[in-house]
Scaffold this motif. Sequence first.
Motif, mmCIF file in Angstrom:
data_model
loop_
_atom_site.group_PDB
_atom_site.id
_atom_site.type_symbol
_atom_site.label_atom_id
_atom_site.label_comp_id
_atom_site.label_asym_id
_atom_site.label_seq_id
_atom_site.Cartn_x
_atom_site.Cartn_y
_atom_site.Cartn_z
ATOM 1 N N ALA A 163 77.301 -49.850 -9.971
ATOM 2 C CA ALA A 163 78.537 -50.207 -10.680
ATOM 3 C C ALA A 163 78.228 -50.544 -12.139
ATOM 4 N N ARG A 164 77.126 -51.201 -12.350
ATOM 5 C CA ARG A 164 76.712 -51.526 -13.724
ATOM 6 C C ARG A 164 76.469 -50.247 -14.533
ATOM 7 N N VAL A 168 79.882 -48.760 -15.505
ATOM 8 C CA VAL A 168 80.861 -49.712 -16.039
ATOM 9 C C VAL A 168 81.762 -49.089 -17.107
ATOM 10 N N ILE A 190 77.221 -59.993 -10.053
ATOM 11 C CA ILE A 190 78.411 -59.333 -10.613
ATOM 12 C C ILE A 190 78.866 -60.066 -11.872
ATOM 13 N N TYR A 218 76.564 -59.622 -14.985
ATOM 14 C CA TYR A 218 76.733 -58.326 -15.636
ATOM 15 C C TYR A 218 78.129 -58.175 -16.249
ATOM 16 N N LEU A 258 80.914 -57.470 -14.662
ATOM 17 C CA LEU A 258 81.498 -56.256 -14.092
ATOM 18 C C LEU A 258 82.937 -56.483 -13.634
ATOM 19 N N ASN A 259 83.804 -55.563 -13.998
ATOM 20 C CA ASN A 259 85.170 -55.592 -13.480
ATOM 21 C C ASN A 259 85.459 -54.349 -12.639
ATOM 22 N N ASN A 260 84.425 -53.558 -12.369
ATOM 23 C CA ASN A 260 84.590 -52.341 -11.566
ATOM 24 C C ASN A 260 84.016 -52.484 -10.164
#
Length: 194
Positions: free
Chosen positions: A83-84, A87, A110, A113, A115-117
């Motif tokens: 996911a990173r 992103v 999460i 990083y 992350l919003n995904n």
Amino acid sequence: QRDYAGLADQLILVTPEARDYYTREYGIPEEKIHVVPNYTDPEKLFSFPVNQDIIERYRDKILLSYLGNTGARRGTKTIIEAARLLVNEPDFHFIIIGESKEQGELQRLIASYGLNNVELPGYIPFGEAMSYIEASSAGLCPFLRNIHHDTTYANKMFQYMAFGKAIIASDIPSQENITRRENCGLIFGADDPE
């Protein structure tokens, strides 16, 4: 395990890879071993009502879902690392459904990083989780290599397959073999988010 397997008149194992392991490592004669894979019950899976709100929430996304124990040995950190890497690709979204004693560590990763995904909602009742699979483009099986994973199947594979979803699986032998044989997904190197 070695001692008791040797004492059994007959053994039931869930994969051909487990049979080969028991024959090779424990010296159990192949004729004493019966392979009976675990399966999912499509009638049960499809009996749950589809939550249209979940379907709509991800309609414009390539949703990649993981369902099950979220412990690190299951490859959940690999999902977060992937996911990173994605992103800046707004079409891709990840959801890791389930819990483990390492849940806090995953949440911190999460957050660190930014992350919003990727979502980590924790436990979701089984029936509702099926709507997430229905909304998904693919199901994730990112397990890390160990003798248990190498010789068993995860029920989630069959649940994804029942819904007609592609599988993205790590290269542990049992799931790689069935994914290639059934031509139902893609294989990547275990613990390799790229």
